[in-house]
Design a protein around this motif. Structure first.
Motif, PDB file in Angstrom:
ATOM      1  N   GLY A  85     101.246 -37.414   3.514  1.00  0.00           N
ATOM      2  CA  GLY A  85     100.826 -36.622   2.361  1.00  0.00           C
ATOM      3  C   GLY A  85     101.175 -37.275   1.042  1.00  0.00           C
ATOM      4  N   PRO A  86     100.297 -37.128   0.056  1.00  0.00           N
ATOM      5  CA  PRO A  86     100.574 -37.592  -1.299  1.00  0.00           C
ATOM      6  C   PRO A  86     101.267 -36.494  -2.086  1.00  0.00           C
ATOM      7  N   SER A  87     101.569 -36.764  -3.331  1.00  0.00           N
ATOM      8  CA  SER A  87     101.972 -35.683  -4.230  1.00  0.00           C
ATOM      9  C   SER A  87     100.805 -34.703  -4.336  1.00  0.00           C
ATOM     10  N   ALA A  88     101.110 -33.428  -4.521  1.00  0.00           N
ATOM     11  CA  ALA A  88     100.073 -32.386  -4.458  1.00  0.00           C
ATOM     12  C   ALA A  88      99.351 -32.243  -5.794  1.00  0.00           C
ATOM     13  N   ASN A  89      98.615 -33.282  -6.146  1.00  0.00           N
ATOM     14  CA  ASN A  89      97.807 -33.275  -7.368  1.00  0.00           C
ATOM     15  C   ASN A  89      96.526 -34.038  -7.110  1.00  0.00           C
ATOM     16  N   ARG A  90      95.562 -33.879  -7.998  1.00  0.00           N
ATOM     17  CA  ARG A  90      94.343 -34.666  -7.881  1.00  0.00           C
ATOM     18  C   ARG A  90      94.680 -36.134  -8.144  1.00  0.00           C
ATOM     19  N   PHE A  91      93.972 -37.015  -7.476  1.00  0.00           N
ATOM     20  CA  PHE A  91      94.296 -38.441  -7.495  1.00  0.00           C
ATOM     21  C   PHE A  91      94.349 -38.990  -8.921  1.00  0.00           C
ATOM     22  N   GLY A  92      95.461 -39.681  -9.222  1.00  0.00           N
ATOM     23  CA  GLY A  92      95.621 -40.325 -10.517  1.00  0.00           C
ATOM     24  C   GLY A  92      96.209 -39.448 -11.598  1.00  0.00           C
TER      25      GLY A  92
END
Length: 292
Positions: A85-92
């Protein structure tokens, strides 16, 4: 909006799960695991064939981290497997540090497991362990001196050529794009004299009370002359405190509708490397205003 070739970090409940994803763990990487896991350190390791290909973005390496937060660990233990999982935000965009940030960006319908505000604030330090020597890909709150003391050898910069008997390609890693962590407002980084000069110029060019106020926000440690009613927030003098609040502050100022956020450059000290890195990426599309 995340590109499929951009890798994700796989989060594990303990070091025992590393063998599920990595084909090899160099001795220096073992030492880093012993010293900093659970904690804010991601290691890039050779990936086992046939495992986690999507999370790896098609690469032969995999990013692994064991988080320290008890809620995250409880989730991982309940799953019995690693979670990519990435950070829970839209990419960039600016990373979230509270559950409210996540819901504001991704919608109220998303199920959010709320563990409270992030204690560290900025993302983990990333060390590449696939080239025979530790290579720092992304700075965080852990300094190079701490990493070197733990693993017993120099930690190289990502741009340093590494001699190895095995032909490898430097892996892509999360959060290492030139432009990243960016709010809607343009972020401009300036040293203290340039920031003061820009503020003075703003005062000189002000033709009504609306100029400056509501269009420019300032985030700085040093005392500044603020004649035009410019939105101002104080940056902590402590690097760890600045890292903890950085993304929340960028989000707060962005939510106020300013067009630009002028940020005083962070000190050139090792403990500030992570904050400097995030600010540089947030400001990749911006430059200091001209004196003209």
């Amino acid at each position: 909006g995340r590109p499929p070739e951009h890798p994700l970090i796989v989060h594990v409940a303990s070091a025992a799960q590393v063998a599920d994803y990595a084909s090899e763990v160099p001795p220096f990487a073992e030492k880093l695991i012993q010293a900093f896991w659970p904690g804010p350190l991601t290691l890039i390791l050779p990936r086992r064939a046939g495992v986690a290909a999507a999370a790896a973005g098609g690469q032969n390496s995999i990013g692994l981290r064991c988080p320290a937060h008890p809620v995250a660990l409880a989730l991982l233990q309940a799953c019995g497997t690693g979670l990519a999982g990435p950070s829970a935000n839209r990419f960039g965009r600016v990373s979230p540090t509270t559950a409210q940030h996540v819901q504001e960006e991704l919608g109220e319908d998303l199920l959010v497991l709320d563990g409270g505000p992030c204690a560290v604030g900025i993302e983990s330090t990333i060390v590449d362990c696939t080239r025979g020597q530790p290579v720092l890909l992304r700075p965080g709150v852990l300094t190079c001196a701490q990493l070197e003391a733990a693993c017993g050898q120099p930690v190289l910069d990502k741009d340093t050529p590494v001699k190895t008997s095995v032909k490898t390609q430097a892996p892509r890693a999360s959060g290492t794009l030139e432009s990243h962590y960016a709010p809607n407002a343009r972020v401009r980084l300036m040293d203290t004299p340039r920031l003061q000069s820009a503020l003075d110029m703003l005062d000189t060019n002000a033709t009504d009370s609306a100029v400056g106020h509501g269009t420019v926000a300032v985030y700085a440690r040093s005392p500044l002359r603020l004649n035009t009613p410019t939105l101002h927030r104080q940056m902590p003098d402590d690097a760890a405190a600045a890292a903890q609040q950085l993304f929340a502050m960028l989000r707060e100022l962005d939510a106020m509708g300013v067009s630009e956020i002028w940020v005083e450059k962070a000190p050139n000290a090792p403990e500030w490397d992570g904050v400097r890195d995030r600010l540089k990426r947030a400001a990749a599309d911006g430059s200091p205003p001209s004196r003209g």
